[in-house]
Design a protein around this motif. Sequence first.
Motif: not given
Length: 263
Positions: A209-231
């Motif tokens: 809760p003390d982190g900075s999560w507001e703003g348009k620039q804050v976003k998830l840009t990449d996510m991969k599983d344990s095999d390195g596959k983009d999900v």
Amino acid sequence: MAAAKSPPSSSSKNKAASTYSKASFVPPAAPTITKAGWPSAANHPSRIQQQIITGYGTELFGRKKNNAAASSSTKTAAVPPVTKNGKIQIKMLASVPQIGQAGDIVFVSSAVFQNQLQRQKKARLISAEEVALIEAEKQQEEAEATQKAIDTKMMMEEAMLESIGEECSTDQDICGVALTMARKAGPEGNLFGGINPKMIMDELANTFPDGSWEGKQVKLTDMKDSDGKDVKKKDIKHTGEYTCVVKLGNDVDVTFILSVVAE
């Protein structure tokens, strides 16, 4: 019965005629020809600039203003206009299509400013000193946002260090779980409902809760599983560990492990 008047004698007629002088012909005055063009006394550039500053001198602003309007005009007159390529610099007070959003500093022609924006109170002149002050404030805000992003990254990295176990090998690029999400799942780990990027961002805000999560620039840009596959483009449908990257600010990214477990 009254006696009839006798007609005037010829001598009387001659005497009356002698009292008048003969009229002489007066030629009409020649019309004054005024050549249209720029500049003239009415539309000289120096006068136009003064009209822009004060709002007076044109047909649009020819009406007598009340005290409040005159006071506002006096304040505007104190602002020296900034010009560039024949246009003047203004600050938008309201959003106008094809011109700018509220708060934007833009250059427009004097005609657009006078006839549209100033008349409708959607913009005002802005001085070079004001622009410099706004830029300084903007840089200060960006510096503060960058520092908050760095603090958030350190916070998450500390959480990963605390969760490192014996199963973490030295050849891995990243170790330690920063975020754990529990969901109902079947015997083989298939989730009853998926996990999308928005859910992950919401869980990060709840966990840190003390982190900075507001703003348009804050976003998830990449996510991969344990095999390195983009999900990232698909919802997570299975339990396991996923490597995620979140952009926190300008040149500040954090890479962490998301662990999805069964409830």
